[in-house]
Design an enzyme around this catalytic site. Structure first.
Site, PDB file in Angstrom:
ATOM      1  N   TYR A   1      42.889  57.328  41.867  1.00 50.67           N
ATOM      2  CA  TYR A   1      42.039  57.649  40.720  1.00 50.67           C
ATOM      3  C   TYR A   1      41.675  59.124  40.848  1.00 50.67           C
ATOM      4  O   TYR A   1      41.032  59.514  41.828  1.00 50.67           O
ATOM      5  CB  TYR A   1      40.755  56.815  40.734  1.00 50.67           C
ATOM      6  CG  TYR A   1      40.932  55.359  40.367  1.00 50.67           C
ATOM      7  CD1 TYR A   1      41.353  54.418  41.304  1.00 50.67           C
ATOM      8  CD2 TYR A   1      40.660  54.909  39.072  1.00 50.67           C
ATOM      9  CE1 TYR A   1      41.509  53.070  40.965  1.00 50.67           C
ATOM     10  CE2 TYR A   1      40.807  53.568  38.725  1.00 50.67           C
ATOM     11  CZ  TYR A   1      41.233  52.662  39.675  1.00 50.67           C
ATOM     12  OH  TYR A   1      41.375  51.341  39.321  1.00 50.67           O
TER      13      TYR A   1
ATOM     14  N   LYS B   1      38.336  45.871  35.265  1.00 49.70           N
ATOM     15  CA  LYS B   1      37.493  44.676  35.168  1.00 49.70           C
ATOM     16  C   LYS B   1      37.813  43.734  34.000  1.00 49.70           C
ATOM     17  O   LYS B   1      37.368  42.581  34.007  1.00 49.70           O
ATOM     18  CB  LYS B   1      36.013  45.086  35.064  1.00 49.70           C
ATOM     19  CG  LYS B   1      35.445  45.617  36.354  1.00 49.70           C
ATOM     20  CD  LYS B   1      35.208  44.510  37.362  1.00 49.70           C
ATOM     21  CE  LYS B   1      35.088  45.002  38.777  1.00 49.70           C
ATOM     22  NZ  LYS B   1      36.275  44.777  39.615  1.00 49.70           N
TER      23      LYS B   1
ATOM     24  N   PRO C   1      39.014  50.651  30.938  1.00 53.08           N
ATOM     25  CA  PRO C   1      39.844  50.110  32.026  1.00 53.08           C
ATOM     26  C   PRO C   1      39.610  50.747  33.402  1.00 53.08           C
ATOM     27  O   PRO C   1      40.171  50.284  34.394  1.00 53.08           O
ATOM     28  CB  PRO C   1      41.277  50.381  31.550  1.00 53.08           C
ATOM     29  CG  PRO C   1      41.169  51.428  30.511  1.00 53.08           C
ATOM     30  CD  PRO C   1      39.817  51.318  29.901  1.00 53.08           C
TER      31      PRO C   1
ATOM     32  N   TYR D   1      34.307  46.917  42.928  1.00 51.96           N
ATOM     33  CA  TYR D   1      35.746  46.954  42.625  1.00 51.96           C
ATOM     34  C   TYR D   1      36.423  45.634  43.006  1.00 51.96           C
ATOM     35  O   TYR D   1      37.239  45.113  42.241  1.00 51.96           O
ATOM     36  CB  TYR D   1      36.419  48.136  43.337  1.00 51.96           C
ATOM     37  CG  TYR D   1      37.773  48.465  42.759  1.00 51.96           C
ATOM     38  CD1 TYR D   1      37.918  49.467  41.800  1.00 51.96           C
ATOM     39  CD2 TYR D   1      38.915  47.768  43.144  1.00 51.96           C
ATOM     40  CE1 TYR D   1      39.160  49.759  41.247  1.00 51.96           C
ATOM     41  CE2 TYR D   1      40.155  48.047  42.601  1.00 51.96           C
ATOM     42  CZ  TYR D   1      40.271  49.045  41.646  1.00 51.96           C
ATOM     43  OH  TYR D   1      41.500  49.320  41.100  1.00 51.96           O
TER      44      TYR D   1
ATOM     45  N   HIS E   1      46.073  44.836  48.031  1.00 55.09           N
ATOM     46  CA  HIS E   1      45.619  46.211  48.245  1.00 55.09           C
ATOM     47  C   HIS E   1      44.278  46.220  48.963  1.00 55.09           C
ATOM     48  O   HIS E   1      43.350  45.550  48.540  1.00 55.09           O
ATOM     49  CB  HIS E   1      45.518  46.957  46.907  1.00 55.09           C
ATOM     50  CG  HIS E   1      46.837  47.514  46.451  1.00 55.09           C
ATOM     51  ND1 HIS E   1      46.956  48.691  45.754  1.00 55.09           N
ATOM     52  CD2 HIS E   1      48.098  47.047  46.625  1.00 55.09           C
ATOM     53  CE1 HIS E   1      48.243  48.922  45.513  1.00 55.09           C
ATOM     54  NE2 HIS E   1      48.954  47.930  46.015  1.00 55.09           N
TER      55      HIS E   1
END
Ligand code: RFL
Ligand code: PHB
Length: 391
Positions: A202, A298, A294, A386, A72
């Site tokens: 998100y 991580k 979550p 990220y 991704h």
């Protein structure tokens, strides 16, 4: 029985550590409370940083991950009804993440362990106890099939998760715990339906947070923020999809395919760190030492970096007769852990609806999100965290 390193817990931390030690010629035994099938039935993480991907390769178990894992190159942030993309390679000098389920990571590691004939003792229940780790000859005791067993070892690795016995075995005065419990949970649903979008979404909405994730092009993993008082039995699949749809933008809502849940559960959200991570000859790694909400993806990745530091330290101990690596394990691991704790807390407070924050809370989040997607500096800060900070 005698071994060099007794590993408590056959989650990702314990299995990764076992495999890395084995590759370096260090004998180890893994002791797990549950059965292997039970461990594989827990649906958890889905996103691997490059460090975790590299560690799987180092363990010699990366083949299926490279074949089936999805690379991704970004995520989408949805707020005020519109989606905005964060492009990882552009912002981080080429870095990406891999979507490959924790279940698959665990399955690959279990298969490798079995193929090498390494010992994993499953289904010991709550019988494990840790002894003498303040001296040179620690011991682990457990019951299996009604018989008592003892393992004598050089080191114990506590890889037994948040509720494990390892952290609980440390004398109270020797450990400091930092904790924040969030006033909501994530209701997750896994289904064999194509994901609404090829990247993760998100979502910040005035109904609460939502996340559209996946395990493969035909298997979706979706989450919605729910009050801690909600019971999973009271959420039908239809009610879940209805709520998720309300939290999506029109295009994603249109593309949402509904299908029966393969799994549905509610996970509480918590930030937690125990310091230090070493007590004599006992080391804590992964969720046994720390928990992140979550939101930043991580948890599993931190488990991987702990194991990387710990395995390196143990290899140096046996190969070079140097205790430098194990002496600095806790300090090195905690530096990275606190940065990931901060990032996960920040993502959580940016995207969730906090009871009592009201309309101004929502407006402030939207202002921060607008700044985030409009500023290259702010987008870069998100992207580099990220994809994973350097070791
Ligand atoms: P685990 O996986 O909890 O494994 C610990 C193992 O120890 C066993 N055990 C014992 N064994 C012997 N004796 C005892 N007394 C024992 N007590 C416990 C347990 O049965 C278990 O098998 O910890 P580990 O290995 O440190 O791995 C940590 C990860 O599992 C965790 O951090 C992640 O799942 C967190 N997480 C995510 N992490 C990511 O990096 N990316 C993600 O996208 C992501 N998504 C998530 C997540 C966690 C979630 N939940 C449910 C907490 C999504 C969710 C919903
Ligand atoms: C998941 O796919 O389970 C997942 C992905 C990203 C997160 C959390 C969970 O931040």
């Amino acid at each position: 029985m005698r071994t060099q390193v007794a590993i408590i817990g056959a989650g990702p931390s314990g299995l990764l550590l076992g495999q890395l030690l084995y590759k370096a010629g260090i004998d180890n035994v893994v002791i797990e409370r549950q059965s292997g099938e039970y461990v594989l039935g827990r649906i958890r993480a889905g996103v691997l940083e490059q460090i975790a991907v590299d560690l799987m390769d180092e363990c010699g178990v990366g083949a299926r991950m490279h074949k089936e894992g999805l690379v991704h190159e970004g995520i989408e942030l949805l707020f005020k009804g519109e989606r905005h993309r964060i492009d990882f390679p552009v912002l981080t000098g080429g870095k990406t993440v891999v979507v490959y389920g924790q279940t698959e990571v665990t399955r690959d590691l279990m298969a490798a362990r079995a193929a090498e004939g390494l010992q994993t003792i499953y289904e010991v229940g709550d019988t494990v106890s840790l002894h003498d780790f303040d001296g040179e000859r620690p011991r682990v005791r457990y019951m299996k099939d009604g018989a008592a067993h003892e393992i004598e070892c050089d080191f114990i690795a506590g890889c037994d998760g948040f509720h494990g016995v390892s952290r609980a075995s440390v004398p109270r005065g020797a450990i400091t715990e930092y904790e924040k419990v969030y006033p909501f949970g994530w209701l997750g649903l896994l289904a064999d339906v194509p994901p609404v979008f090829h990247e993760l979404i998100y979502a910040n909405t005035d109904r609460g947070f939502a996340l559209c994730s996946m395990r493969s092009p035909t298997r979706s993993r979706y989450y919605v923020q729910v009050p801690l008082t909600d019971k999973v039995e009271n959420w039908s699949d239809d009610a879940f999809y209805d709520e998720l749809a309300l939290r999506l933008d029109p295009e994603a809502r249109e593309r949402l395919v509904r299908g029966p849940s393969l799994e549905k559960s509610i996970a509480p959200l918590r930030s937690f760190v125990a310091e230090p991570m070493r007590f004599g000859r006992l080391f804590l790694a992964g969720d046994a030492a720390h928990i992140v909400p979550p939101t930043g993806a991580k948890g599993l990745n931190l488990a991987a970096s702990d194991v990387k530091y710990l395995s390196r330290g143990l290899v140096e101990f046996y190969r070079d007769r140097s205790s430098e690596g194990i002496d600095h394990y806790s300090e090195r691991a905690l530096k990275r852990i606190w940065k990931a704790e901060r990032f996960s807390w920040w993502m959580t407070q940016l995207l969730h609806k906090f009871p009592g924050e009201g309309a101004i809370g929502q407006k402030l989040q939207e202002a921060e999100l607008e700044y985030l997607v409009g500023s290259r500096a702010a987008s870069t800060a998100l992207a580099e965290n990220y994809v994973g900070l350097p070791l």
